[in-house]
Scaffold this motif. Structure first.
Motif, PDB file in Angstrom:
ATOM      1  N   CYS A  69       0.835  -1.203   0.000  1.00 51.00           N
ATOM      2  CA  CYS A  69       0.000   0.000   0.000  1.00 51.00           C
ATOM      3  C   CYS A  69       0.865   1.246   0.000  1.00 51.00           C
ATOM      4  O   CYS A  69       1.820   1.356   0.768  1.00 51.00           O
ATOM      5  N   PHE A  70       0.552   2.189  -0.874  1.00 48.72           N
ATOM      6  CA  PHE A  70       1.247   3.477  -0.935  1.00 48.72           C
ATOM      7  C   PHE A  70       0.204   4.580  -0.899  1.00 48.72           C
ATOM      8  O   PHE A  70      -0.775   4.566  -1.656  1.00 48.72           O
ATOM      9  N   SER A  71       0.392   5.529   0.015  1.00 54.85           N
ATOM     10  CA  SER A  71      -0.528   6.648   0.172  1.00 54.85           C
ATOM     11  C   SER A  71       0.245   7.949   0.012  1.00 54.85           C
ATOM     12  O   SER A  71       1.262   8.159   0.682  1.00 54.85           O
ATOM     13  N   TYR A  72      -0.229   8.810  -0.878  1.00 56.49           N
ATOM     14  CA  TYR A  72       0.452  10.091  -1.117  1.00 56.49           C
ATOM     15  C   TYR A  72      -0.552  11.236  -1.085  1.00 56.49           C
ATOM     16  O   TYR A  72      -1.622  11.157  -1.696  1.00 56.49           O
ATOM     17  N   LYS A  73      -0.182  12.303  -0.387  1.00 54.89           N
ATOM     18  CA  LYS A  73      -0.962  13.535  -0.404  1.00 54.89           C
ATOM     19  C   LYS A  73      -0.010  14.698  -0.575  1.00 54.89           C
ATOM     20  O   LYS A  73       0.987  14.815   0.134  1.00 54.89           O
ATOM     21  N   ARG A 123      -2.726  -1.546  -3.324  1.00 57.46           N
ATOM     22  CA  ARG A 123      -3.590  -0.469  -2.825  1.00 57.46           C
ATOM     23  C   ARG A 123      -2.879   0.870  -3.028  1.00 57.46           C
ATOM     24  O   ARG A 123      -1.744   1.049  -2.583  1.00 57.46           O
ATOM     25  N   LEU A 124      -3.555   1.802  -3.662  1.00 57.57           N
ATOM     26  CA  LEU A 124      -2.979   3.114  -3.936  1.00 57.57           C
ATOM     27  C   LEU A 124      -3.972   4.194  -3.526  1.00 57.57           C
ATOM     28  O   LEU A 124      -5.134   4.182  -3.933  1.00 57.57           O
ATOM     29  N   HIS A 125      -3.486   5.126  -2.683  1.00 64.30           N
ATOM     30  CA  HIS A 125      -4.291   6.267  -2.252  1.00 64.30           C
ATOM     31  C   HIS A 125      -3.591   7.539  -2.719  1.00 64.30           C
ATOM     32  O   HIS A 125      -2.426   7.768  -2.356  1.00 64.30           O
ATOM     33  N   VAL A 126      -4.253   8.363  -3.503  1.00 63.25           N
ATOM     34  CA  VAL A 126      -3.686   9.623  -3.984  1.00 63.25           C
ATOM     35  C   VAL A 126      -4.624  10.748  -3.582  1.00 63.25           C
ATOM     36  O   VAL A 126      -5.795  10.763  -3.975  1.00 63.25           O
ATOM     37  N   PHE A 127      -4.105  11.708  -2.813  1.00 64.60           N
ATOM     38  CA  PHE A 127      -4.899  12.828  -2.333  1.00 64.60           C
ATOM     39  C   PHE A 127      -4.305  14.115  -2.902  1.00 64.60           C
ATOM     40  O   PHE A 127      -3.234  14.558  -2.487  1.00 64.60           O
ATOM     41  N   CYS A 128      -4.978  14.659  -3.875  1.00 63.73           N
ATOM     42  CA  CYS A 128      -4.478  15.823  -4.600  1.00 63.73           C
ATOM     43  C   CYS A 128      -4.868  17.102  -3.869  1.00 63.73           C
ATOM     44  O   CYS A 128      -5.995  17.233  -3.380  1.00 63.73           O
ATOM     45  N   VAL A 129      -3.956  18.059  -3.808  1.00 62.06           N
ATOM     46  CA  VAL A 129      -4.227  19.314  -3.119  1.00 62.06           C
ATOM     47  C   VAL A 129      -4.514  20.454  -4.089  1.00 62.06           C
ATOM     48  O   VAL A 129      -4.960  21.515  -3.686  1.00 62.06           O
ATOM     49  N   PRO A 171       0.650  -3.361 -12.254  1.00 57.78           N
ATOM     50  CA  PRO A 171      -0.195  -4.407 -12.830  1.00 57.78           C
ATOM     51  C   PRO A 171      -1.021  -5.173 -11.805  1.00 57.78           C
ATOM     52  O   PRO A 171      -2.012  -5.806 -12.156  1.00 57.78           O
ATOM     53  N   LYS A 172      -0.634  -5.136 -10.513  1.00 59.39           N
ATOM     54  CA  LYS A 172      -1.353  -5.883  -9.482  1.00 59.39           C
ATOM     55  C   LYS A 172      -2.354  -5.009  -8.717  1.00 59.39           C
ATOM     56  O   LYS A 172      -2.953  -5.471  -7.741  1.00 59.39           O
ATOM     57  N   LEU A 173      -2.560  -3.764  -9.136  1.00 58.17           N
ATOM     58  CA  LEU A 173      -3.417  -2.842  -8.405  1.00 58.17           C
ATOM     59  C   LEU A 173      -4.847  -3.371  -8.305  1.00 58.17           C
ATOM     60  O   LEU A 173      -5.475  -3.686  -9.306  1.00 58.17           O
ATOM     61  N   ARG A 174      -5.361  -3.444  -7.054  1.00 53.02           N
ATOM     62  CA  ARG A 174      -6.715  -3.928  -6.828  1.00 53.02           C
ATOM     63  C   ARG A 174      -7.644  -2.862  -6.257  1.00 53.02           C
ATOM     64  O   ARG A 174      -8.851  -2.930  -6.431  1.00 53.02           O
ATOM     65  N   SER A 175      -7.068  -1.868  -5.547  1.00 53.25           N
ATOM     66  CA  SER A 175      -7.891  -0.837  -4.919  1.00 53.25           C
ATOM     67  C   SER A 175      -7.280   0.536  -5.176  1.00 53.25           C
ATOM     68  O   SER A 175      -6.103   0.761  -4.887  1.00 53.25           O
ATOM     69  N   LEU A 176      -8.079   1.456  -5.705  1.00 56.08           N
ATOM     70  CA  LEU A 176      -7.618   2.803  -6.039  1.00 56.08           C
ATOM     71  C   LEU A 176      -8.520   3.830  -5.362  1.00 56.08           C
ATOM     72  O   LEU A 176      -9.736   3.811  -5.538  1.00 56.08           O
ATOM     73  N   THR A 177      -7.902   4.708  -4.557  1.00 53.20           N
ATOM     74  CA  THR A 177      -8.632   5.790  -3.900  1.00 53.20           C
ATOM     75  C   THR A 177      -8.060   7.120  -4.355  1.00 53.20           C
ATOM     76  O   THR A 177      -6.857   7.359  -4.220  1.00 53.20           O
ATOM     77  N   LEU A 204      -7.922  -4.401 -11.056  1.00 56.50           N
ATOM     78  CA  LEU A 204      -8.579  -3.378 -10.247  1.00 56.50           C
ATOM     79  C   LEU A 204     -10.028  -3.772  -9.959  1.00 56.50           C
ATOM     80  O   LEU A 204     -10.825  -3.960 -10.869  1.00 56.50           O
ATOM     81  N   ARG A 205     -10.350  -3.864  -8.660  1.00 57.54           N
ATOM     82  CA  ARG A 205     -11.683  -4.304  -8.248  1.00 57.54           C
ATOM     83  C   ARG A 205     -12.476  -3.224  -7.519  1.00 57.54           C
ATOM     84  O   ARG A 205     -13.695  -3.294  -7.471  1.00 57.54           O
ATOM     85  N   THR A 206     -11.768  -2.232  -6.933  1.00 60.26           N
ATOM     86  CA  THR A 206     -12.455  -1.211  -6.130  1.00 60.26           C
ATOM     87  C   THR A 206     -11.921   0.170  -6.465  1.00 60.26           C
ATOM     88  O   THR A 206     -10.709   0.381  -6.501  1.00 60.26           O
ATOM     89  N   ILE A 207     -12.833   1.112  -6.693  1.00 59.76           N
ATOM     90  CA  ILE A 207     -12.471   2.514  -6.919  1.00 59.76           C
ATOM     91  C   ILE A 207     -13.273   3.387  -5.965  1.00 59.76           C
ATOM     92  O   ILE A 207     -14.501   3.276  -5.893  1.00 59.76           O
ATOM     93  N   HIS A 208     -12.555   4.251  -5.216  1.00 60.70           N
ATOM     94  CA  HIS A 208     -13.189   5.261  -4.378  1.00 60.70           C
ATOM     95  C   HIS A 208     -12.782   6.633  -4.898  1.00 60.70           C
ATOM     96  O   HIS A 208     -11.580   6.914  -5.023  1.00 60.70           O
ATOM     97  N   ILE A 209     -13.751   7.487  -5.189  1.00 55.75           N
ATOM     98  CA  ILE A 209     -13.485   8.874  -5.558  1.00 55.75           C
ATOM     99  C   ILE A 209     -14.026   9.756  -4.451  1.00 55.75           C
ATOM    100  O   ILE A 209     -15.230   9.762  -4.174  1.00 55.75           O
TER     101      ILE A 209
END
Length: 354
Positions: A195-199, A215-221, A235-241, A273-278
């Motif tokens: 899991c990598f989370s960036y803001k 799992r990838l979380h990207v929080f744009c400012v 290629p293995k990404l399953r969850s994108l926020t 990719l199975r889950t997308i949260h916007i």
């Protein structure tokens, strides 16, 4: 912890309270042999003027067998006690030749870290490290990481001296980087990273080796700094926020702004990719196009959640939704999503708008 958020406006009051706090802690430690202590937490805005006391507390923690040290030397809103207070320099040297140290979790806030010339043997069992508002340069972070042989979770928040970070670690599973304003690039070389989370602002993100990151979380400012071109390297990404700034202003006929620039890869198939949260969805036309792109490029997608509210960070992988007081904007953006998206969503995808 001081509850007076304005103590930095009254140095005399602050000095008195700090003296009381330090005296109490010293009295407690004086009558304690260290046996049985599992966690030590200092949550009080102290500075370099209390270095001798803080050094003793850190040494006590390191030799007592404690598993957790939280050193939070800031007041409310993450501010220092007084505007001109010099930060306490955390004594890394105490951990250079410290055999038998049992420290597993280390959280440092509002202090500084300086380079040491040797490996930090006292960090041999450290598996969770969090640096918040810490003055530290790239080379020191790399040296610390190389000493933490079992490090699994690593978080950097508001460490503004960092410029170009190459996170290389064999055991790292969770990585978080938030609001480091001088940062230019991040390179991830971690074979077990999940899991990598960036803001923050736009930086160059490169995945030199992250074969199982899912799992990838990207929080744009900023609305014009939302690049997603690095998705092709996962290629293995399953969850994108994705969280975007909720800048939509509702006036008159509720027309969304047009200056949203989202860059995504044109040749990319997210096969797992199975889950997308916007989050922070405001109904902009370009966000609708982005969603259309993701839907077409995600053949096994199972869940799509559109949230009109932004989220506030709490801890590793834990976020709390912030409820907006702008009910008109939220109702409008929900209407946009419910009107235009269902026709593009496959029946196999569970769709929610919050």
């Amino acid at each position: 912890m001081l509850e007076n958020s304005n103590n930095n406006e009254n140095p005399d009051f602050w000095n008195q309270e700090a003296t009381k706090f330090v005296t109490k802690v010293n009295e407690v430690l004086h009558h304690h042999n260290g046996n049985g202590i599992k966690k030590v937490e200092v949550n009080f805005p102290l500075s370099s003027s209390h270095a001798s006391d803080l050094d003793r507390w850190v040494a006590f923690t390191a030799t007592s067998g404690s598993r957790t040290l939280n050193l939070i030397l800031s007041g409310y809103h993450g501010m220092s006690a007084t505007p001109d207070a010099e930060r306490y320099s955390f004594p890394l040297k105490h951990f250079m030749d410290l055999r038998g140290c049992q420290l597993r979790i280390l959280l440092l806030s509002m202090c500084s870290l300086e380079s040491v010339s040797a490996k930090l043997s006292g960090f041999s069992y450290l598996d969770c490290l969090s640096l918040r508002r810490v003055s530290v340069v790239d080379s020191v972070v790399l040296n610390i990481m190389s000493s933490c042989r079992v490090l699994c979770q690593f978080s950097l928040q508001r460490c503004h001296q960092l410029i170009s970070m190459r996170k290389s670690h064999a055991e790292l599973v969770y990585l978080e980087v938030r609001n480091c304003k001088s940062l230019i690039s991040i390179s991830n070389y971690a074979e077990r990273l999940e899991c990598f989370s960036y803001k923050g602002h736009k930086v160059d993100i490169e995945y030199e080796c992250a074969p199982i990151l899912h799992r990838l979380h990207v929080f744009c400012v900023k609305n014009n700094e939302c690049p997603l071109d690095f998705l092709v390297a996962l290629p293995k990404l399953r969850s994108l926020t994705l969280q975007f700034p909720t800048y939509l202003q509702v006036h008159g006929n509720l027309q969304p702004p047009s200056k949203l620039k989202v860059i995504w890869p044109k040749k990319c198939t997210l096969r797992r990719l199975r889950t997308i949260h916007i989050r922070g969805f405001s109904g902009e036309l370009e966000l609708m196009r982005l969603l259309s792109f993701l839907l077409k490029r995600s053949p096994v997608l199972k869940k799509l959640v559109i949230d009109t509210h932004p989220h506030k960070y709490k801890a590793f992988s834990k976020w709390k939704r912030e409820r907006s007081e702008d009910a008109t904007r939220c109702n409008y953006t929900r209407g946009v999503a419910l009107t235009h998206l269902p026709r593009e969503i496959p029946s196999t995808v569970k769709f929610r708008v919050i």
